[in-house]
Design a protein around this motif. Sequence first.
Motif, PDB file in Angstrom:
ATOM      1  N   THR A 264      69.346  40.064  33.259  1.00 35.91           N
ATOM      2  CA  THR A 264      68.357  40.361  33.522  1.00 35.91           C
ATOM      3  C   THR A 264      68.036  42.006  33.689  1.00 35.91           C
ATOM      4  N   ALA A 265      68.825  42.941  33.153  1.00 40.45           N
ATOM      5  CA  ALA A 265      69.261  44.041  33.431  1.00 40.45           C
ATOM      6  C   ALA A 265      67.833  45.133  31.982  1.00 40.45           C
ATOM      7  N   GLY A 266      68.975  45.172  31.569  1.00 42.17           N
ATOM      8  CA  GLY A 266      68.344  45.367  30.428  1.00 42.17           C
ATOM      9  C   GLY A 266      68.540  46.956  29.204  1.00 42.17           C
ATOM     10  N   PHE A 267      69.751  47.185  30.334  1.00 43.17           N
ATOM     11  CA  PHE A 267      69.901  48.160  29.605  1.00 43.17           C
ATOM     12  C   PHE A 267      70.934  47.949  28.876  1.00 43.17           C
ATOM     13  N   ASN A 268      71.265  49.522  27.692  1.00 47.79           N
ATOM     14  CA  ASN A 268      72.172  48.834  26.656  1.00 47.79           C
ATOM     15  C   ASN A 268      72.846  50.357  26.277  1.00 47.79           C
ATOM     16  N   THR A 269      74.038  50.422  26.261  1.00 50.75           N
ATOM     17  CA  THR A 269      75.868  51.350  26.010  1.00 50.75           C
ATOM     18  C   THR A 269      75.810  51.216  24.538  1.00 50.75           C
ATOM     19  N   LEU A 270      75.702  50.070  23.727  1.00 54.93           N
ATOM     20  CA  LEU A 270      76.382  49.941  22.603  1.00 54.93           C
ATOM     21  C   LEU A 270      74.136  49.240  21.984  1.00 54.93           C
ATOM     22  N   ASP A 271      74.652  49.979  20.649  1.00 54.13           N
ATOM     23  CA  ASP A 271      73.004  48.929  19.665  1.00 54.13           C
ATOM     24  C   ASP A 271      73.395  47.381  19.425  1.00 54.13           C
ATOM     25  N   LEU A 272      72.919  46.940  19.798  1.00 52.88           N
ATOM     26  CA  LEU A 272      73.375  45.278  19.862  1.00 52.88           C
ATOM     27  C   LEU A 272      73.659  44.709  18.756  1.00 52.88           C
ATOM     28  N   ASN A 273      72.613  45.514  17.385  1.00 57.10           N
ATOM     29  CA  ASN A 273      72.790  44.851  16.231  1.00 57.10           C
ATOM     30  C   ASN A 273      73.842  45.362  15.564  1.00 57.10           C
ATOM     31  N   LEU A 274      75.140  45.486  16.892  1.00 55.11           N
ATOM     32  CA  LEU A 274      76.142  45.621  15.378  1.00 55.11           C
ATOM     33  C   LEU A 274      77.426  44.801  16.229  1.00 55.11           C
ATOM     34  N   PHE A 275      76.716  43.801  17.126  1.00 53.64           N
ATOM     35  CA  PHE A 275      77.193  42.881  18.078  1.00 53.64           C
ATOM     36  C   PHE A 275      77.795  41.038  16.800  1.00 53.64           C
ATOM     37  N   HIS A 276      78.940  40.906  17.186  1.00 52.72           N
ATOM     38  CA  HIS A 276      78.607  40.038  16.915  1.00 52.72           C
ATOM     39  C   HIS A 276      77.637  38.539  16.575  1.00 52.72           C
ATOM     40  N   PRO A 277      77.740  37.608  16.139  1.00 55.85           N
ATOM     41  CA  PRO A 277      76.811  36.799  15.898  1.00 55.85           C
ATOM     42  C   PRO A 277      76.421  35.666  17.442  1.00 55.85           C
ATOM     43  N   ALA A 278      78.661  35.961  17.023  1.00 54.80           N
ATOM     44  CA  ALA A 278      79.167  34.799  18.884  1.00 54.80           C
ATOM     45  C   ALA A 278      79.111  35.931  19.855  1.00 54.80           C
TER      46      ALA A 278
ATOM     47  N   PHE B  58      65.035  34.036  12.589  1.00 51.42           N
ATOM     48  CA  PHE B  58      65.292  33.864  13.334  1.00 51.42           C
ATOM     49  C   PHE B  58      66.017  34.250  14.913  1.00 51.42           C
ATOM     50  N   LEU B  59      66.687  34.170  14.759  1.00 50.97           N
ATOM     51  CA  LEU B  59      67.603  34.913  15.190  1.00 50.97           C
ATOM     52  C   LEU B  59      67.184  36.382  16.068  1.00 50.97           C
ATOM     53  N   LEU B  60      66.291  37.314  15.562  1.00 56.26           N
ATOM     54  CA  LEU B  60      65.458  38.274  16.452  1.00 56.26           C
ATOM     55  C   LEU B  60      64.841  37.769  17.115  1.00 56.26           C
ATOM     56  N   TYR B  61      64.197  36.937  16.978  1.00 55.32           N
ATOM     57  CA  TYR B  61      62.839  36.315  17.506  1.00 55.32           C
ATOM     58  C   TYR B  61      63.428  35.443  18.856  1.00 55.32           C
ATOM     59  N   THR B  62      63.722  34.454  18.560  1.00 56.62           N
ATOM     60  CA  THR B  62      64.310  33.971  19.680  1.00 56.62           C
ATOM     61  C   THR B  62      65.415  34.939  21.244  1.00 56.62           C
ATOM     62  N   PHE B  63      66.107  35.231  20.383  1.00 58.95           N
ATOM     63  CA  PHE B  63      66.405  36.991  21.319  1.00 58.95           C
ATOM     64  C   PHE B  63      65.784  37.280  22.103  1.00 58.95           C
TER      65      PHE B  63
ATOM     66  N   GLY C 294      65.365  44.546  18.334  1.00 58.12           N
ATOM     67  CA  GLY C 294      64.037  45.146  17.924  1.00 58.12           C
ATOM     68  C   GLY C 294      62.876  44.761  16.952  1.00 58.12           C
ATOM     69  N   ALA C 295      62.972  43.377  17.634  1.00 60.13           N
ATOM     70  CA  ALA C 295      61.800  42.638  16.958  1.00 60.13           C
ATOM     71  C   ALA C 295      60.459  43.055  17.802  1.00 60.13           C
ATOM     72  N   THR C 296      60.487  43.759  18.694  1.00 58.04           N
ATOM     73  CA  THR C 296      59.361  44.383  19.936  1.00 58.04           C
ATOM     74  C   THR C 296      59.100  45.019  19.054  1.00 58.04           C
ATOM     75  N   GLY C 297      58.864  46.463  17.794  1.00 56.35           N
ATOM     76  CA  GLY C 297      58.141  47.163  17.348  1.00 56.35           C
ATOM     77  C   GLY C 297      57.499  46.315  16.254  1.00 56.35           C
TER      78      GLY C 297
END
Length: 458
Positions: free
Chosen positions: A281-295, A389-394, A408-411
């Motif tokens: 629930t914090a929401g910061f990130n130190t790496l672009d989440l779009n680079l992550f594996h779907p798992a 589907f993954l974008l908006y579910t996330f 990136g769905a917020t924008g």
Amino acid sequence: MSPAGFSLRGRELSPGTALIFYYLAAIAVGTLLLALPAASRGAPLSLIDALFTATSAQCVTGLIVVDTGSDLSLFGQLVVLTLIQIGGLGIMTFSVLLFVYLGKRVSLRGRWIINETLMHAPVASLGDLLRPIIIFVLIVEGVGAALLALVFVPDLGWAQGIYYALFHSVSAFCNAGFALFPDSLEGYAAHPLANLTFMMLITLGGLGFLVVRDLLSRIRAAEGRRRRLSLHTRLVLWVSAVLTLGGALLIFFLELDNSLRERTAAEGLWIALFQSVTARTAGFNTLDLNLFHPATLMLMLFLMLIGASPGSCGGGLKTTSLAVLFATLLSRLRGSPHTSIFHRTIPEEQVTKALSLILLALLLLGTSIFFLLAVQMPTLAPNAQGEGFLLYTFEAVSAFATVGLSLGATGQLGDAGKLIIIVLMFIGRVGLLTVAFAIVRRRRQKPLRYGEENIMIG
């Protein structure tokens, strides 16, 4: 003021109703202030964007439709910071009020047990209970700001460095996830002090005041007179540790040959641990989440949905609800009609409440995802439907759990999509707690019991 209720025009409001008024009023004022030309560096925010930003800040979520550091003026940033502070402090205060309220509605022996396990000392007034919360928050945020100043001042100079340190300390402790850097904290992915400070602030803000109070009381007690930690505290600590460390290890190994391929082992461990902590629930990130594996994203969805602990600045289904769910499952599989954990039996009423809240949350989330997909998917290209589907579910899970992480769905949200996310953030912040109040306040009626008839299961 009575802990059991609040006075409004001579009528008593339940703490749950007062909580809703508290948040709605703050969001309304924040929206008006953020819509002013003075709150933006360029064109003023539209009403929907001001409402979205105010709700995200007040509900300590962190989802943004405008960049906080570059699009908002200093005045706008201070409005956001104020909303974050009163949002985080408010939820902790009202959670403790719920605890006091529950204590007043149980038996004399039950109140004695509550006093022995969590309070450790009689509370003369509501002020005596709330004052330590405010002092605790200010001390932790002050220490966090001092440590972050050591990180930011060398890079940004004294004035901007101290301001950035204070802003991010409040945002981290309140589990808000708002950052003044356009890439969140990616520039400090391998900085040990930055990582440790942010994780400390996020963790303390996510444990809950009553857990911290229980731990401090045990530390201060004489060696021979140390009290046993309450079941609530032990559950919170165990589940938080398992989720954080287990999540970090899984993220590290899942991303070792993917997004962490070009990182050193030390950097990879920092990033994995930070993402495991911030997903709660914090929401910061130190790496672009779009680079992550779907798992990995699926794992983060689970961590976000569980969230922090009751009475904390964090959202989600809560660590204790997860513990009750698994304890109930194991007890039933063993043939026991009772839910037991750590050699203690959970009252059936609490088990029913926990399972009901989980079911209600999942139904709400599923319905919201359906409507969000319905209004947003037509805007996507045909070859991007699967990713959408993954974008908006996330995005929906992040909003409901008041996390603030996004792919990136917020924008890309239209006005209808923004309204759905606004409602999710609001309900995710106050809804489940309000349901708990409603369950506690309802009048007890003798339930009807009809004749039994079996059905096929499975």
